[in-house]
Motif scaffolding. Sequence first.
Motif, PDB file in Angstrom:
ATOM      1  N   UNK A   1      41.736  45.939  19.833  1.00  0.00           N
ATOM      2  CA  UNK A   1      42.605  47.086  20.098  1.00  0.00           C
ATOM      3  C   UNK A   1      43.504  46.864  21.315  1.00  0.00           C
ATOM      4  N   UNK A   2      43.104  45.988  22.227  1.00  0.00           N
ATOM      5  CA  UNK A   2      43.898  45.769  23.442  1.00  0.00           C
ATOM      6  C   UNK A   2      44.745  44.496  23.389  1.00  0.00           C
ATOM      7  N   UNK A   3      44.674  43.762  22.297  1.00  0.00           N
ATOM      8  CA  UNK A   3      45.387  42.483  22.221  1.00  0.00           C
ATOM      9  C   UNK A   3      46.900  42.646  22.328  1.00  0.00           C
ATOM     10  N   UNK A   4      47.446  43.629  21.645  1.00  0.00           N
ATOM     11  CA  UNK A   4      48.906  43.785  21.658  1.00  0.00           C
ATOM     12  C   UNK A   4      49.418  44.053  23.067  1.00  0.00           C
TER      13      UNK A   4
ATOM     14  N   UNK B   1      55.533  41.442  27.028  1.00  0.00           N
ATOM     15  CA  UNK B   1      55.389  40.751  28.308  1.00  0.00           C
ATOM     16  C   UNK B   1      54.078  41.037  29.008  1.00  0.00           C
ATOM     17  N   UNK B   2      52.983  41.081  28.257  1.00  0.00           N
ATOM     18  CA  UNK B   2      51.676  41.355  28.837  1.00  0.00           C
ATOM     19  C   UNK B   2      51.186  40.239  29.739  1.00  0.00           C
ATOM     20  N   UNK B   3      50.124  40.547  30.495  1.00  0.00           N
ATOM     21  CA  UNK B   3      49.592  39.563  31.447  1.00  0.00           C
ATOM     22  C   UNK B   3      49.021  38.336  30.743  1.00  0.00           C
ATOM     23  N   UNK B   4      48.445  38.526  29.573  1.00  0.00           N
ATOM     24  CA  UNK B   4      47.926  37.383  28.815  1.00  0.00           C
ATOM     25  C   UNK B   4      49.033  36.454  28.363  1.00  0.00           C
ATOM     26  N   UNK B   5      50.157  37.034  27.944  1.00  0.00           N
ATOM     27  CA  UNK B   5      51.306  36.222  27.542  1.00  0.00           C
ATOM     28  C   UNK B   5      51.845  35.451  28.742  1.00  0.00           C
TER      29      UNK B   5
ATOM     30  N   UNK C   1      64.897  28.297  25.492  1.00  0.00           N
ATOM     31  CA  UNK C   1      64.808  28.245  24.025  1.00  0.00           C
ATOM     32  C   UNK C   1      63.442  27.761  23.551  1.00  0.00           C
ATOM     33  N   UNK C   2      62.671  27.135  24.439  1.00  0.00           N
ATOM     34  CA  UNK C   2      61.364  26.600  24.064  1.00  0.00           C
ATOM     35  C   UNK C   2      60.214  27.457  24.580  1.00  0.00           C
ATOM     36  N   UNK C   3      60.479  28.702  24.908  1.00  0.00           N
ATOM     37  CA  UNK C   3      59.414  29.599  25.383  1.00  0.00           C
ATOM     38  C   UNK C   3      58.393  29.819  24.272  1.00  0.00           C
ATOM     39  N   UNK C   4      57.121  29.960  24.635  1.00  0.00           N
ATOM     40  CA  UNK C   4      56.103  30.197  23.607  1.00  0.00           C
ATOM     41  C   UNK C   4      56.334  31.529  22.896  1.00  0.00           C
ATOM     42  N   UNK C   5      55.926  31.573  21.659  1.00  0.00           N
ATOM     43  CA  UNK C   5      56.023  32.798  20.873  1.00  0.00           C
ATOM     44  C   UNK C   5      54.612  33.304  20.621  1.00  0.00           C
ATOM     45  N   UNK C   6      54.408  34.582  20.863  1.00  0.00           N
ATOM     46  CA  UNK C   6      53.091  35.171  20.688  1.00  0.00           C
ATOM     47  C   UNK C   6      53.293  36.594  20.173  1.00  0.00           C
ATOM     48  N   UNK C   7      52.757  36.861  18.995  1.00  0.00           N
ATOM     49  CA  UNK C   7      52.897  38.186  18.418  1.00  0.00           C
ATOM     50  C   UNK C   7      51.560  38.716  17.931  1.00  0.00           C
ATOM     51  N   UNK C   8      51.355  40.003  18.097  1.00  0.00           N
ATOM     52  CA  UNK C   8      50.138  40.671  17.642  1.00  0.00           C
ATOM     53  C   UNK C   8      50.569  41.836  16.759  1.00  0.00           C
TER      54      UNK C   8
ATOM     55  N   UNK D   1      43.486  42.357  13.901  1.00  0.00           N
ATOM     56  CA  UNK D   1      44.865  42.103  14.308  1.00  0.00           C
ATOM     57  C   UNK D   1      45.262  40.710  13.793  1.00  0.00           C
ATOM     58  N   UNK D   2      46.513  40.611  13.369  1.00  0.00           N
ATOM     59  CA  UNK D   2      47.063  39.306  12.972  1.00  0.00           C
ATOM     60  C   UNK D   2      47.783  38.745  14.200  1.00  0.00           C
TER      61      UNK D   2
END
Length: 141
Positions: free
Chosen positions: A65-68, A76-80, A97-104, A113-114
Amino acid sequence: MTIASQRGALLLDALAAIAVFSIGVLGCVTLQALAIRHVHAAHCRSEAAHLVQALVGRMAAENPATLAARYDGEAGGEGYAAFSRLARRLPGADHPANAPQLGVTPGPTPGSRRVTVAVHWQLPGETTAHRHGATVVVGGH
């Protein structure tokens, strides 16, 4: 043939042998340089896979529930932010352009969560970036 007509033949033979040997050594040096480049590329792929799998493992141990809030790249969460700092170990990853991509996003079940993670890197002299990513479902057991 007389000795006078053979004068310099040994020198020409030696020069030809040196030329053939030099071409062989140059070929070996070129192969060594290519091997080192491929080893470096393999190391970067391995590092990228390790970063992605470590993050997915860390996320699987947390409350879905807190992943997003913690990890979504757009939020822009602290984990990201922490993952982005780790991803900068890869060459060329500090380029915007090479920044990591992270989606929840919501998963297939109410409590899951996916998670989609991708890291990019670019070796010196290359025009396109490499990518390693994974999409997993976390939680909802």
